[in-house]
Scaffold this motif. Structure first.
Motif, PDB file in Angstrom:
ATOM      1  N   ALA A  32       1.253   9.453  -5.595  1.00  0.00           N
ATOM      2  CA  ALA A  32       2.203  10.556  -5.446  1.00  0.00           C
ATOM      3  C   ALA A  32       2.096  10.731  -5.931  1.00  0.00           C
ATOM      4  O   ALA A  32       2.991  12.565  -7.025  1.00  0.00           O
ATOM      5  CB  ALA A  32       2.298  10.717  -4.493  1.00  0.00           C
ATOM      6  N   SER A  33       3.750  10.661  -6.709  1.00  0.00           N
ATOM      7  CA  SER A  33       4.872  10.855  -8.402  1.00  0.00           C
ATOM      8  C   SER A  33       3.935  11.077  -9.494  1.00  0.00           C
ATOM      9  O   SER A  33       4.163  12.435 -10.048  1.00  0.00           O
ATOM     10  CB  SER A  33       6.019   9.490  -7.870  1.00  0.00           C
ATOM     11  OG  SER A  33       6.422   9.870  -7.240  1.00  0.00           O
ATOM     12  N   GLY A  56       0.917  -1.150  -0.326  1.00  0.00           N
ATOM     13  CA  GLY A  56       0.183   0.204  -0.024  1.00  0.00           C
ATOM     14  C   GLY A  56       1.073   1.193  -0.149  1.00  0.00           C
ATOM     15  O   GLY A  56       0.289   2.632  -0.439  1.00  0.00           O
ATOM     16  N   GLY A  57       1.989   1.545   0.593  1.00  0.00           N
ATOM     17  CA  GLY A  57       2.988   2.156   0.357  1.00  0.00           C
ATOM     18  C   GLY A  57       3.126   2.737  -0.783  1.00  0.00           C
ATOM     19  O   GLY A  57       3.473   3.824  -0.598  1.00  0.00           O
ATOM     20  N   GLU A  58       3.531   1.760  -1.548  1.00  0.00           N
ATOM     21  CA  GLU A  58       4.708   1.942  -2.822  1.00  0.00           C
ATOM     22  C   GLU A  58       3.416   2.133  -3.681  1.00  0.00           C
ATOM     23  O   GLU A  58       3.805   3.346  -4.437  1.00  0.00           O
ATOM     24  CB  GLU A  58       4.700   0.191  -2.962  1.00  0.00           C
ATOM     25  CG  GLU A  58       5.626   0.124  -4.529  1.00  0.00           C
ATOM     26  CD  GLU A  58       6.750   0.843  -3.875  1.00  0.00           C
ATOM     27  OE1 GLU A  58       7.005   1.264  -5.108  1.00  0.00           O
ATOM     28  OE2 GLU A  58       7.428   1.622  -3.371  1.00  0.00           O
ATOM     29  N   VAL A  59       1.856   1.798  -3.251  1.00  0.00           N
ATOM     30  CA  VAL A  59       0.769   2.397  -4.257  1.00  0.00           C
ATOM     31  C   VAL A  59       1.344   3.746  -4.482  1.00  0.00           C
ATOM     32  O   VAL A  59       0.959   4.391  -4.847  1.00  0.00           O
ATOM     33  CB  VAL A  59       0.179   1.015  -4.213  1.00  0.00           C
ATOM     34  CG1 VAL A  59      -1.655   1.807  -5.246  1.00  0.00           C
ATOM     35  CG2 VAL A  59       0.330   0.136  -4.606  1.00  0.00           C
ATOM     36  N   LEU A  60       0.770   3.606  -2.940  1.00  0.00           N
ATOM     37  CA  LEU A  60       1.189   5.747  -2.617  1.00  0.00           C
ATOM     38  C   LEU A  60       1.954   5.782  -3.313  1.00  0.00           C
ATOM     39  O   LEU A  60       1.393   7.258  -3.599  1.00  0.00           O
ATOM     40  CB  LEU A  60       0.703   5.302  -0.760  1.00  0.00           C
ATOM     41  CG  LEU A  60       0.189   7.132  -0.341  1.00  0.00           C
ATOM     42  CD1 LEU A  60      -0.729   7.433  -0.760  1.00  0.00           C
ATOM     43  CD2 LEU A  60       0.761   6.825   0.926  1.00  0.00           C
ATOM     44  N   SER A  96       1.250  13.059   3.472  1.00  0.00           N
ATOM     45  CA  SER A  96       1.265  13.806   4.355  1.00  0.00           C
ATOM     46  C   SER A  96      -0.057  13.417   4.806  1.00  0.00           C
ATOM     47  O   SER A  96      -0.855  12.506   6.012  1.00  0.00           O
ATOM     48  CB  SER A  96       1.170  14.829   4.914  1.00  0.00           C
ATOM     49  OG  SER A  96       1.212  15.402   4.707  1.00  0.00           O
ATOM     50  N   ALA A  97      -1.298  13.702   4.000  1.00  0.00           N
ATOM     51  CA  ALA A  97      -2.246  13.749   4.528  1.00  0.00           C
ATOM     52  C   ALA A  97      -3.433  12.021   4.577  1.00  0.00           C
ATOM     53  O   ALA A  97      -3.596  11.632   5.304  1.00  0.00           O
ATOM     54  CB  ALA A  97      -3.084  14.238   3.748  1.00  0.00           C
ATOM     55  N   VAL A 135       6.367  18.423  -2.499  1.00  0.00           N
ATOM     56  CA  VAL A 135       5.012  19.694  -2.293  1.00  0.00           C
ATOM     57  C   VAL A 135       4.039  18.579  -1.550  1.00  0.00           C
ATOM     58  O   VAL A 135       2.816  18.425  -1.083  1.00  0.00           O
ATOM     59  CB  VAL A 135       4.804  20.317  -3.306  1.00  0.00           C
ATOM     60  CG1 VAL A 135       3.541  20.710  -3.386  1.00  0.00           C
ATOM     61  CG2 VAL A 135       5.304  21.339  -3.718  1.00  0.00           C
ATOM     62  N   VAL A 136       4.140  17.527  -3.781  1.00  0.00           N
ATOM     63  CA  VAL A 136       2.843  16.193  -3.129  1.00  0.00           C
ATOM     64  C   VAL A 136       3.575  15.427  -1.912  1.00  0.00           C
ATOM     65  O   VAL A 136       2.407  14.757  -1.254  1.00  0.00           O
ATOM     66  CB  VAL A 136       3.397  14.867  -4.009  1.00  0.00           C
ATOM     67  CG1 VAL A 136       2.235  13.970  -4.072  1.00  0.00           C
ATOM     68  CG2 VAL A 136       2.646  16.404  -6.116  1.00  0.00           C
ATOM     69  N   GLY A 137       4.535  15.231  -1.167  1.00  0.00           N
ATOM     70  CA  GLY A 137       5.035  14.423  -0.040  1.00  0.00           C
ATOM     71  C   GLY A 137       4.089  15.157   1.044  1.00  0.00           C
ATOM     72  O   GLY A 137       3.721  14.830   2.245  1.00  0.00           O
ATOM     73  N   LEU A 138       4.619  16.693   0.813  1.00  0.00           N
ATOM     74  CA  LEU A 138       4.353  17.385   1.991  1.00  0.00           C
ATOM     75  C   LEU A 138       2.476  17.492   2.076  1.00  0.00           C
ATOM     76  O   LEU A 138       2.295  18.052   3.709  1.00  0.00           O
ATOM     77  CB  LEU A 138       4.669  18.950   2.240  1.00  0.00           C
ATOM     78  CG  LEU A 138       6.184  18.794   2.028  1.00  0.00           C
ATOM     79  CD1 LEU A 138       6.711  20.015   1.956  1.00  0.00           C
ATOM     80  CD2 LEU A 138       6.504  18.627   3.420  1.00  0.00           C
TER      81      LEU A 138
END
Length: 162
Positions: free
Chosen positions: A27-28, A19-23, A47-48, A40-43
């Motif tokens: 996001a990328s 799930g983390g890998e898909v996220l 993060s949300a 910016v996407v990471g922040l």
């Protein structure tokens, strides 16, 4: 703990990693399509998304009239994210600190942490206090996305007609 419990833990960890890998991949892709940096996407998005479990636990705790659990969950999660995860990541690979991070994001994080302490001094985090803190997060998110889009657009290659 029996073998079935151990199997459930292993399956849960595998699903968590997948799930983390898909996220992160999603996001990328979102960053590229929206024209903003991965930071910016990471922040914002990542993060949300990673804070959603803490939000659900905190809401459940408040509904069960256990506000201490909600506050401890939020504070503990932030300590783990900033110190544990960031520290372990830096052990694996050195992290680049941009000028914006050092001059804007870190002081803001420290200021909001101090604001939380000030809000808690009277022993109650009221709805108004929550609204102020939530407003600060929304303002930071909007500002981060706006600045990130400006910087990405200014770095875009310019093609001469001809």
């Amino acid at each position: 703990m029996d073998l079935l419990d151990l199997g459930r833990i292993i399956v849960g960890l595998v699903l968590l990693v997948l799930g983390g890998e898909v996220l992160v991949r999603g996001a990328s892709a979102l960053a590229r399509r929206a024209g903003v940096s991965s930071l910016v996407v990471g922040l914002t998005v990542v993060s949300a998304a990673t804070s959603a479990p803490e939000l659900s636990v905190s809401i459940g705790a408040v509904l069960r009239d256990e506000p201490g659990l909600a506050v401890g969950n939020v504070v503990g999660s932030n300590i783990a994210n900033v110190l544990l995860i960031l520290g372990l990541s830096a052990l694996v690979l050195p992290l680049a600190a941009t000028q914006r991070l050092v001059r804007f994001d870190l002081p803001l994080m420290l200021s909001l942490s101090a604001a939380l302490v000030l809000v808690c001094l009277d022993g109650v985090i009221s709805a108004v206090d929550g609204l102020i803190l939530f407003g600060a997060v929304v303002a930071h998110t909007v500002l981060t996305v706006t600045i990130g889009r400006r910087r990405t657009q200014s770095k875009a290659p310019v093609y001469a007609a001809g």
